[in-house]
Design an enzyme around this catalytic site. Structure first.
Site, PDB file in Angstrom:
ATOM      1  N   VAL A  71       0.850  -1.193   0.000  1.00  0.00           N
ATOM      2  CA  VAL A  71       0.000   0.000   0.000  1.00  0.00           C
ATOM      3  C   VAL A  71       0.885   1.242   0.000  1.00  0.00           C
ATOM      4  O   VAL A  71       1.826   1.348   0.789  1.00  0.00           O
ATOM      5  CB  VAL A  71      -0.935   0.014   1.235  1.00  0.00           C
ATOM      6  CG1 VAL A  71      -1.730   1.310   1.285  1.00  0.00           C
ATOM      7  CG2 VAL A  71      -1.877  -1.178   1.200  1.00  0.00           C
ATOM      8  N   ALA A 116       4.512   4.027   2.902  1.00  0.00           N
ATOM      9  CA  ALA A 116       4.065   2.773   2.282  1.00  0.00           C
ATOM     10  C   ALA A 116       4.214   1.657   3.297  1.00  0.00           C
ATOM     11  O   ALA A 116       4.839   1.836   4.354  1.00  0.00           O
ATOM     12  CB  ALA A 116       4.888   2.459   1.041  1.00  0.00           C
ATOM     13  N   LYS A 117       3.626   0.534   3.023  1.00  0.00           N
ATOM     14  CA  LYS A 117       3.840  -0.665   3.841  1.00  0.00           C
ATOM     15  C   LYS A 117       3.478  -1.864   2.991  1.00  0.00           C
ATOM     16  O   LYS A 117       2.637  -1.764   2.095  1.00  0.00           O
ATOM     17  CB  LYS A 117       2.939  -0.624   5.085  1.00  0.00           C
ATOM     18  CG  LYS A 117       3.461  -1.421   6.241  1.00  0.00           C
ATOM     19  CD  LYS A 117       4.581  -0.701   6.956  1.00  0.00           C
ATOM     20  CE  LYS A 117       5.063  -1.404   8.187  1.00  0.00           C
ATOM     21  NZ  LYS A 117       6.026  -0.584   8.930  1.00  0.00           N
ATOM     22  N   GLY A 118       4.128  -2.987   3.279  1.00  0.00           N
ATOM     23  CA  GLY A 118       3.809  -4.208   2.551  1.00  0.00           C
ATOM     24  C   GLY A 118       3.609  -5.345   3.516  1.00  0.00           C
ATOM     25  O   GLY A 118       4.044  -5.286   4.673  1.00  0.00           O
TER      26      GLY A 118
END
Ligand code: NAD
Length: 427
Positions: A71, A116-118
Protein backbone atom coordinates in the site's frame (compact mmCIF):
# COMPACT_ATOMS: atom_id res chain seq x y z
CA UNK A 1 -16.20 16.67 3.72
CA UNK A 2 -16.92 13.83 1.34
CA UNK A 3 -16.57 10.39 2.91
CA UNK A 4 -15.40 7.67 0.54
CA UNK A 5 -16.60 4.98 2.90
CA UNK A 6 -20.05 3.45 2.65
CA UNK A 7 -22.45 3.91 5.56
CA UNK A 8 -19.73 4.38 8.14
CA UNK A 9 -17.97 1.11 7.25
CA UNK A 10 -14.46 1.13 5.81
CA UNK A 11 -15.15 -1.39 3.04
CA UNK A 12 -12.08 -3.41 2.10
CA UNK A 13 -9.94 -1.32 4.48
CA UNK A 14 -11.91 -2.47 7.54
CA UNK A 15 -9.57 -3.29 10.42
CA UNK A 16 -9.16 -2.01 13.99
CA UNK A 17 -5.80 -0.45 13.16
CA UNK A 18 -7.18 1.43 10.15
CA UNK A 19 -10.06 2.74 12.26
CA UNK A 20 -7.53 3.99 14.80
CA UNK A 21 -5.29 5.62 12.20
CA UNK A 22 -8.31 7.32 10.68
CA UNK A 23 -9.64 8.50 14.05
CA UNK A 24 -6.22 10.00 14.77
CA UNK A 25 -6.10 11.78 11.40
CA UNK A 26 -9.67 13.08 11.82
CA UNK A 27 -8.95 14.39 15.30
CA UNK A 28 -5.78 16.21 14.27
CA UNK A 29 -7.36 17.49 11.03
CA UNK A 30 -10.04 19.10 13.12
CA UNK A 31 -7.76 20.78 15.66
CA UNK A 32 -5.35 22.06 13.00
CA UNK A 33 -8.13 23.19 10.65
CA UNK A 34 -6.91 21.04 7.77
CA UNK A 35 -8.30 21.83 4.32
CA UNK A 36 -11.36 19.56 3.80
CA UNK A 37 -10.34 18.39 0.33
CA UNK A 38 -6.85 17.46 1.48
CA UNK A 39 -8.27 15.74 4.55
CA UNK A 40 -10.54 13.59 2.38
CA UNK A 41 -7.61 12.60 0.14
CA UNK A 42 -5.42 11.67 3.09
CA UNK A 43 -8.06 9.37 4.59
CA UNK A 44 -7.51 6.78 1.86
CA UNK A 45 -4.33 5.34 0.38
CA UNK A 46 -3.46 6.52 -3.11
CA UNK A 47 -2.51 3.04 -4.35
CA UNK A 48 -3.12 -0.39 -2.88
CA UNK A 49 -1.94 -3.55 -4.60
CA UNK A 50 -3.34 -6.94 -3.62
CA UNK A 51 -1.78 -10.01 -5.16
CA UNK A 52 -2.20 -13.73 -4.71
CA UNK A 53 0.37 -16.18 -5.99
CA UNK A 54 1.30 -19.83 -5.81
CA UNK A 55 3.93 -20.76 -3.27
CA UNK A 56 5.63 -24.14 -3.50
CA UNK A 57 6.46 -25.65 -0.10
CA UNK A 58 9.28 -28.14 0.49
CA UNK A 59 7.02 -31.08 -0.46
CA UNK A 60 7.20 -30.54 -4.25
CA UNK A 61 3.49 -31.12 -4.91
CA UNK A 62 2.37 -28.88 -2.09
CA UNK A 63 1.42 -25.49 -3.55
CA UNK A 64 -0.27 -22.88 -1.38
CA UNK A 65 -2.04 -19.74 -2.50
CA UNK A 66 -0.62 -16.78 -0.62
CA UNK A 67 -2.10 -13.27 -0.28
CA UNK A 68 0.15 -10.26 -0.23
CA UNK A 69 -0.15 -6.48 -0.20
CA UNK A 70 1.68 -3.26 -0.87
CA UNK A 71 0.00 0.00 0.00
CA UNK A 72 1.30 3.44 -0.97
CA UNK A 73 -0.46 6.13 1.00
CA UNK A 74 0.82 9.38 -0.52
CA UNK A 75 2.78 9.72 -3.79
CA UNK A 76 3.04 13.51 -3.69
CA UNK A 77 6.52 14.21 -2.32
CA UNK A 78 8.70 11.51 -3.86
CA UNK A 79 8.86 7.73 -3.82
CA UNK A 80 7.11 5.92 -1.01
CA UNK A 81 8.94 4.18 1.82
CA UNK A 82 8.00 1.61 4.42
CA UNK A 83 8.59 -1.86 5.80
CA UNK A 84 7.52 -5.27 4.62
CA UNK A 85 6.10 -7.67 7.19
CA UNK A 86 5.51 -11.40 7.06
CA UNK A 87 2.79 -12.42 9.52
CA UNK A 88 -0.34 -14.55 9.60
CA UNK A 89 -2.65 -11.68 10.58
CA UNK A 90 -1.59 -9.30 7.79
CA UNK A 91 -4.56 -7.74 5.98
CA UNK A 92 -5.19 -4.79 3.68
CA UNK A 93 -6.56 -2.51 6.40
CA UNK A 94 -3.62 -3.08 8.73
CA UNK A 95 -1.08 -2.51 5.95
CA UNK A 96 -2.94 0.64 4.84
CA UNK A 97 -2.95 2.00 8.41
CA UNK A 98 0.78 1.40 8.78
CA UNK A 99 1.40 3.09 5.40
CA UNK A 100 -0.50 6.17 6.64
CA UNK A 101 1.62 6.31 9.82
CA UNK A 102 4.76 6.11 7.67
CA UNK A 103 3.57 9.19 5.75
CA UNK A 104 3.34 11.20 8.98
CA UNK A 105 6.70 9.89 10.22
CA UNK A 106 8.71 10.57 7.04
CA UNK A 107 7.06 13.95 6.63
CA UNK A 108 7.70 14.90 10.25
CA UNK A 109 11.47 14.43 9.89
CA UNK A 110 11.47 16.09 6.46
CA UNK A 111 12.35 13.10 4.27
CA UNK A 112 11.39 13.24 0.57
CA UNK A 113 9.05 10.25 0.82
CA UNK A 114 5.41 9.33 1.22
CA UNK A 115 4.43 6.39 3.40
CA UNK A 116 4.07 2.77 2.28
CA UNK A 117 3.84 -0.67 3.84
CA UNK A 118 3.81 -4.21 2.55
CA UNK A 119 2.75 -7.54 3.94
CA UNK A 120 2.61 -11.21 3.08
CA UNK A 121 0.11 -13.39 4.95
CA UNK A 122 2.34 -16.26 6.05
CA UNK A 123 3.88 -17.53 9.26
CA UNK A 124 7.61 -16.98 8.59
CA UNK A 125 8.64 -18.98 11.67
CA UNK A 126 7.60 -22.30 10.09
CA UNK A 127 9.27 -21.68 6.72
CA UNK A 128 12.60 -23.19 5.71
CA UNK A 129 15.21 -20.88 4.25
CA UNK A 130 14.54 -22.03 0.65
CA UNK A 131 10.80 -21.51 1.21
CA UNK A 132 11.39 -18.02 2.55
CA UNK A 133 13.58 -17.26 -0.44
CA UNK A 134 11.02 -18.54 -3.00
CA UNK A 135 8.23 -16.61 -1.30
CA UNK A 136 10.24 -13.39 -1.26
CA UNK A 137 11.31 -13.67 -4.89
CA UNK A 138 7.76 -14.33 -6.10
CA UNK A 139 6.38 -11.44 -4.04
CA UNK A 140 9.04 -9.17 -5.56
CA UNK A 141 8.24 -10.37 -9.09
CA UNK A 142 4.54 -9.66 -8.51
CA UNK A 143 5.39 -6.09 -7.49
CA UNK A 144 8.05 -5.46 -10.10
CA UNK A 145 6.19 -2.46 -11.56
CA UNK A 146 5.13 -1.16 -8.17
CA UNK A 147 8.46 -0.93 -6.30
CA UNK A 148 11.76 0.63 -7.42
CA UNK A 149 14.28 3.21 -6.22
CA UNK A 150 12.20 6.04 -7.66
CA UNK A 151 8.80 4.47 -6.91
CA UNK A 152 8.63 2.65 -3.59
CA UNK A 153 11.43 1.37 -1.39
CA UNK A 154 10.68 -1.50 1.04
CA UNK A 155 12.63 -2.16 4.24
CA UNK A 156 12.58 -4.87 6.93
CA UNK A 157 9.68 -5.06 9.39
CA UNK A 158 8.21 -7.89 11.49
CA UNK A 159 9.26 -11.28 10.14
CA UNK A 160 11.68 -9.93 7.52
CA UNK A 161 15.37 -9.09 7.78
CA UNK A 162 18.58 -8.17 5.92
CA UNK A 163 18.55 -11.47 4.02
CA UNK A 164 15.00 -10.93 2.78
CA UNK A 165 16.03 -7.46 1.57
CA UNK A 166 19.01 -9.00 -0.25
CA UNK A 167 16.68 -11.44 -2.09
CA UNK A 168 14.34 -8.58 -3.07
CA UNK A 169 17.31 -6.57 -4.36
CA UNK A 170 18.57 -9.57 -6.34
CA UNK A 171 15.17 -10.43 -7.84
CA UNK A 172 14.50 -6.81 -8.81
CA UNK A 173 17.99 -6.47 -10.30
CA UNK A 174 17.54 -9.68 -12.35
CA UNK A 175 14.33 -8.26 -13.79
CA UNK A 176 15.70 -4.84 -14.73
CA UNK A 177 19.00 -6.26 -16.00
CA UNK A 178 21.44 -4.44 -13.74
CA UNK A 179 22.25 -4.25 -10.03
CA UNK A 180 19.82 -1.87 -8.32
CA UNK A 181 20.74 -1.59 -4.63
CA UNK A 182 18.45 1.45 -4.09
CA UNK A 183 15.28 -0.65 -4.41
CA UNK A 184 15.37 -1.63 -0.72
CA UNK A 185 17.01 -0.43 2.47
CA UNK A 186 18.13 -2.47 5.44
CA UNK A 187 20.32 -4.57 3.12
CA UNK A 188 23.55 -6.28 4.17
CA UNK A 189 26.50 -3.85 3.87
CA UNK A 190 28.01 -5.99 1.08
CA UNK A 191 25.10 -4.93 -1.16
CA UNK A 192 25.16 -1.25 -0.30
CA UNK A 193 23.43 -1.50 3.07
CA UNK A 194 24.24 1.35 5.41
CA UNK A 195 26.51 0.91 8.34
CA UNK A 196 24.90 2.06 11.59
CA UNK A 197 21.35 1.18 10.37
CA UNK A 198 21.03 -1.49 13.04
CA UNK A 199 21.73 1.01 15.83
CA UNK A 200 19.83 3.88 14.20
CA UNK A 201 16.46 3.78 15.95
CA UNK A 202 17.92 3.49 19.45
CA UNK A 203 20.61 6.07 18.82
CA UNK A 204 18.13 8.44 17.22
CA UNK A 205 15.82 8.16 20.21
CA UNK A 206 18.60 8.75 22.71
CA UNK A 207 19.86 11.76 20.73
CA UNK A 208 16.60 13.50 21.78
CA UNK A 209 17.06 12.84 25.49
CA UNK A 210 19.49 15.68 26.33
CA UNK A 211 17.00 18.26 25.00
CA UNK A 212 14.01 16.43 26.52
CA UNK A 213 15.58 16.15 29.97
CA UNK A 214 16.63 19.77 29.94
CA UNK A 215 13.07 20.75 28.93
CA UNK A 216 11.62 19.04 32.00
CA UNK A 217 14.38 20.26 34.32
CA UNK A 218 16.47 17.08 34.54
CA UNK A 219 19.93 16.20 33.30
CA UNK A 220 20.55 13.04 31.31
CA UNK A 221 23.75 12.35 33.21
CA UNK A 222 22.72 10.09 36.09
CA UNK A 223 19.04 9.95 35.03
CA UNK A 224 17.42 6.57 35.73
CA UNK A 225 16.23 4.87 32.56
CA UNK A 226 13.91 1.86 32.22
CA UNK A 227 13.60 0.09 28.85
CA UNK A 228 10.75 -2.30 28.00
CA UNK A 229 11.88 -4.65 25.20
CA UNK A 230 15.47 -5.68 24.58
CA UNK A 231 15.52 -6.32 20.83
CA UNK A 232 16.92 -4.04 18.18
CA UNK A 233 15.43 -0.78 19.51
CA UNK A 234 15.69 -1.62 23.21
CA UNK A 235 19.30 -2.78 23.15
CA UNK A 236 20.68 0.17 21.22
CA UNK A 237 18.59 2.62 23.23
CA UNK A 238 19.99 1.19 26.46
CA UNK A 239 23.56 1.20 25.11
CA UNK A 240 23.37 4.77 23.80
CA UNK A 241 21.74 6.05 27.02
CA UNK A 242 24.46 4.32 29.04
CA UNK A 243 27.16 5.91 26.85
CA UNK A 244 25.70 9.36 27.56
CA UNK A 245 25.98 8.79 31.31
CA UNK A 246 22.39 7.81 32.09
CA UNK A 247 21.82 4.94 34.53
CA UNK A 248 19.86 2.16 32.86
CA UNK A 249 18.35 0.47 35.91
CA UNK A 250 16.04 -2.05 34.22
CA UNK A 251 15.44 -3.71 30.87
CA UNK A 252 13.06 -6.50 29.92
CA UNK A 253 12.08 -8.80 27.11
CA UNK A 254 9.29 -11.29 26.55
CA UNK A 255 10.75 -13.53 29.31
CA UNK A 256 10.70 -10.76 31.98
CA UNK A 257 12.94 -8.00 33.29
CA UNK A 258 16.25 -7.49 35.09
CA UNK A 259 16.91 -4.71 37.56
CA UNK A 260 19.84 -3.13 39.37
CA UNK A 261 19.28 0.16 41.16
CA UNK A 262 22.93 1.13 40.56
CA UNK A 263 22.66 0.57 36.81
CA UNK A 264 22.94 -2.55 34.64
CA UNK A 265 25.93 -3.60 32.54
CA UNK A 266 24.18 -3.20 29.18
CA UNK A 267 27.01 -4.53 27.02
CA UNK A 268 27.03 -7.70 29.12
CA UNK A 269 23.24 -8.05 28.86
CA UNK A 270 23.52 -7.68 25.10
CA UNK A 271 26.18 -10.40 24.96
CA UNK A 272 23.99 -12.63 27.14
CA UNK A 273 21.02 -12.22 24.79
CA UNK A 274 23.20 -12.89 21.74
CA UNK A 275 24.34 -16.15 23.34
CA UNK A 276 21.14 -17.27 25.08
CA UNK A 277 18.40 -15.74 22.97
CA UNK A 278 16.80 -13.80 25.85
CA UNK A 279 17.46 -12.17 29.23
CA UNK A 280 16.32 -15.12 31.38
CA UNK A 281 19.04 -16.30 33.76
CA UNK A 282 21.20 -13.15 33.49
CA UNK A 283 23.37 -13.29 36.63
CA UNK A 284 23.77 -10.96 39.63
CA UNK A 285 20.63 -8.85 39.15
CA UNK A 286 17.15 -8.69 40.62
CA UNK A 287 14.33 -9.85 38.43
CA UNK A 288 11.06 -8.02 37.79
CA UNK A 289 8.00 -8.92 35.76
CA UNK A 290 7.05 -6.83 32.74
CA UNK A 291 4.11 -5.45 34.75
CA UNK A 292 6.40 -4.41 37.64
CA UNK A 293 8.85 -2.83 35.22
CA UNK A 294 6.41 -0.03 34.39
CA UNK A 295 6.10 0.90 38.06
CA UNK A 296 9.83 1.11 38.83
CA UNK A 297 11.22 4.37 40.17
CA UNK A 298 12.80 6.11 37.16
CA UNK A 299 13.15 9.37 35.24
CA UNK A 300 12.83 8.10 31.67
CA UNK A 301 10.73 5.18 30.47
CA UNK A 302 11.28 3.77 26.98
CA UNK A 303 8.67 1.29 25.74
CA UNK A 304 10.55 -0.52 22.94
CA UNK A 305 8.73 -3.82 22.49
CA UNK A 306 5.12 -4.04 21.38
CA UNK A 307 2.10 -1.75 21.08
CA UNK A 308 -0.59 -1.11 23.71
CA UNK A 309 1.52 -1.69 26.85
CA UNK A 310 0.90 1.62 28.62
CA UNK A 311 -2.77 1.44 29.53
CA UNK A 312 -5.29 3.03 31.90
CA UNK A 313 -4.32 0.33 34.40
CA UNK A 314 -0.65 1.27 34.71
CA UNK A 315 -0.50 4.91 33.48
CA UNK A 316 -0.97 6.40 36.94
CA UNK A 317 1.70 4.12 38.45
CA UNK A 318 4.41 5.28 36.08
CA UNK A 319 6.97 7.42 37.91
CA UNK A 320 8.94 8.59 34.86
CA UNK A 321 8.90 12.28 33.92
CA UNK A 322 9.66 11.42 30.29
CA UNK A 323 8.28 8.63 28.12
CA UNK A 324 10.13 8.17 24.83
CA UNK A 325 8.18 5.81 22.58
CA UNK A 326 10.61 3.49 20.81
CA UNK A 327 7.84 1.03 19.92
CA UNK A 328 5.02 1.94 17.57
CA UNK A 329 1.77 2.70 19.40
CA UNK A 330 2.81 1.67 22.95
CA UNK A 331 0.35 4.04 24.66
CA UNK A 332 -3.42 3.58 24.52
CA UNK A 333 -5.69 6.58 24.05
CA UNK A 334 -6.95 6.37 27.65
CA UNK A 335 -3.43 6.13 29.05
CA UNK A 336 -2.40 9.12 26.97
CA UNK A 337 -5.05 11.26 28.68
CA UNK A 338 -3.92 10.13 32.15
CA UNK A 339 -0.26 10.87 31.33
CA UNK A 340 -1.17 14.28 29.95
CA UNK A 341 -3.01 15.13 33.15
CA UNK A 342 -0.03 13.98 35.20
CA UNK A 343 2.28 16.18 33.10
CA UNK A 344 4.45 13.34 31.87
CA UNK A 345 6.43 14.57 28.87
CA UNK A 346 5.89 12.16 25.97
CA UNK A 347 8.09 11.96 22.91
CA UNK A 348 5.62 10.27 20.54
CA UNK A 349 6.54 7.24 18.45
CA UNK A 350 6.54 8.98 15.06
CA UNK A 351 9.22 11.30 16.41
CA UNK A 352 11.09 9.12 18.92
CA UNK A 353 11.63 6.13 16.61
CA UNK A 354 12.12 8.04 13.34
CA UNK A 355 15.88 7.38 13.46
CA UNK A 356 15.38 4.06 11.68
CA UNK A 357 13.70 5.48 8.60
CA UNK A 358 16.12 8.42 8.62
CA UNK A 359 19.16 6.16 8.30
CA UNK A 360 17.21 4.12 5.70
CA UNK A 361 16.90 7.38 3.78
CA UNK A 362 20.68 7.82 4.07
CA UNK A 363 21.15 4.29 2.74
CA UNK A 364 18.97 5.07 -0.29
CA UNK A 365 20.85 8.34 -0.96
CA UNK A 366 24.22 6.56 -0.71
CA UNK A 367 23.02 3.81 -3.09
CA UNK A 368 21.82 6.35 -5.66
CA UNK A 369 25.12 8.21 -5.51
CA UNK A 370 27.35 5.15 -5.15
CA UNK A 371 29.17 7.15 -2.51
CA UNK A 372 29.27 5.81 1.02
CA UNK A 373 29.54 7.86 4.16
CA UNK A 374 31.54 7.14 7.29
CA UNK A 375 29.81 6.06 10.49
CA UNK A 376 30.68 9.45 12.01
CA UNK A 377 28.94 11.29 9.16
CA UNK A 378 25.86 9.08 9.44
CA UNK A 379 25.54 9.55 13.19
CA UNK A 380 26.11 13.31 12.96
CA UNK A 381 23.47 13.73 10.22
CA UNK A 382 21.03 11.50 12.12
CA UNK A 383 21.44 13.66 15.22
CA UNK A 384 20.97 16.83 13.20
CA UNK A 385 17.71 15.66 11.57
CA UNK A 386 16.28 14.20 14.79
CA UNK A 387 17.30 17.24 16.84
CA UNK A 388 15.73 19.67 14.40
CA UNK A 389 12.48 17.68 14.23
CA UNK A 390 12.33 17.59 18.04
CA UNK A 391 12.89 21.37 18.33
CA UNK A 392 10.20 22.07 15.75
CA UNK A 393 7.66 19.75 17.36
CA UNK A 394 8.35 21.22 20.79
CA UNK A 395 7.99 24.69 19.34
CA UNK A 396 4.62 23.86 17.74
CA UNK A 397 3.54 22.26 20.99
CA UNK A 398 4.41 25.37 23.03
CA UNK A 399 3.34 28.10 20.64
CA UNK A 400 0.14 26.45 19.40
CA UNK A 401 -0.83 24.74 22.65
CA UNK A 402 -0.83 21.10 21.56
CA UNK A 403 0.51 18.08 23.43
CA UNK A 404 3.66 16.60 21.86
CA UNK A 405 1.80 13.79 20.04
CA UNK A 406 -0.66 16.18 18.42
CA UNK A 407 2.15 18.63 17.61
CA UNK A 408 4.16 15.88 15.86
CA UNK A 409 1.15 14.86 13.78
CA UNK A 410 0.32 18.49 12.97
CA UNK A 411 3.85 19.03 11.72
CA UNK A 412 3.80 15.84 9.63
CA UNK A 413 0.35 16.44 8.14
CA UNK A 414 1.01 20.14 7.48
CA UNK A 415 3.96 19.39 5.21
CA UNK A 416 2.00 16.80 3.20
CA UNK A 417 -0.97 19.17 2.89
CA UNK A 418 1.26 22.01 1.70
CA UNK A 419 2.87 19.75 -0.93
CA UNK A 420 -0.54 18.58 -2.16
CA UNK A 421 -1.90 22.11 -2.37
CA UNK A 422 1.01 23.44 -4.46
CA UNK A 423 0.91 20.45 -6.81
CA UNK A 424 -2.78 21.03 -7.42
CA UNK A 425 -5.33 18.65 -8.93
CA UNK A 426 -4.55 16.80 -12.16
CA UNK A 427 -6.04 17.34 -14.71
P1 NAD B 1 12.71 -6.90 18.03
O1 NAD B 1 11.92 -8.05 17.56
O2 NAD B 1 14.14 -6.78 17.67
O3 NAD B 1 12.62 -6.81 19.63
C1 NAD B 1 11.42 -6.87 20.34
C2 NAD B 1 11.74 -7.04 21.82
O4 NAD B 1 10.54 -6.96 22.56
C3 NAD B 1 12.36 -8.39 22.18
O5 NAD B 1 13.29 -8.20 23.21
C4 NAD B 1 11.17 -9.18 22.70
O6 NAD B 1 11.53 -10.22 23.59
C5 NAD B 1 10.43 -8.08 23.41
N1 NAD B 1 9.02 -8.38 23.60
C6 NAD B 1 8.13 -8.87 22.73
N2 NAD B 1 6.92 -8.98 23.29
C7 NAD B 1 7.05 -8.52 24.55
C8 NAD B 1 6.16 -8.36 25.62
N3 NAD B 1 4.88 -8.70 25.51
N4 NAD B 1 6.64 -7.86 26.78
C9 NAD B 1 7.93 -7.52 26.90
N5 NAD B 1 8.82 -7.63 25.91
C10 NAD B 1 8.39 -8.12 24.75
O7 NAD B 1 11.88 -5.61 17.52
P2 NAD B 1 12.44 -4.13 17.33
O8 NAD B 1 12.91 -3.98 15.93
O9 NAD B 1 13.31 -3.76 18.46
O10 NAD B 1 11.06 -3.31 17.42
C11 NAD B 1 10.46 -3.01 18.67
C12 NAD B 1 9.38 -1.95 18.44
O11 NAD B 1 9.95 -0.79 17.85
C13 NAD B 1 8.25 -2.37 17.52
O12 NAD B 1 7.06 -1.74 17.98
C14 NAD B 1 8.65 -1.78 16.18
O13 NAD B 1 7.53 -1.56 15.34
C15 NAD B 1 9.26 -0.48 16.64
N6 NAD B 1 10.20 0.13 15.69
C16 NAD B 1 11.33 -0.53 15.31
C17 NAD B 1 12.23 0.08 14.45
C18 NAD B 1 13.52 -0.58 14.05
O14 NAD B 1 14.33 0.09 13.40
N7 NAD B 1 13.77 -1.82 14.42
C19 NAD B 1 11.96 1.38 13.95
C20 NAD B 1 10.78 2.01 14.34
C21 NAD B 1 9.92 1.39 15.23
Amino acid sequence: MSDPFVEGGLGELESPLYREALAQLDRVAEVMGLDDNIHARLRVPQRATIVSFPFRREGYYEVETVFAYRVQHVLTMGPTKGGLRYAMDVNLGEVAALAMLMTWKTSLVGLPFGGAKGGVRVDPTILTRPELQRLTRRYTAELINVIGPDRDIPAPDMGTNEQVMAWIMDTYSQHVGHAEPGVVTGKPPELGGSIARREATGRGLVSLLPAATSHVGLTLEGARVVVHGFGNVGQYTALAADELGAKVVAVSDVTGGIYNENGLDIAKAQEWVAENGNLAGFPDVDTVTNEELFELECDILVPAAVGGVITKDNADKITAKIIAEGANGPTTLEADLILKERNVFTIPDILANAGGVTVSYFEWVQDLQNYFWSEGEIVARLREIMGQAFEEVLNISITEGYDMRTAALVKGIRRVAAAKLVRGVYP
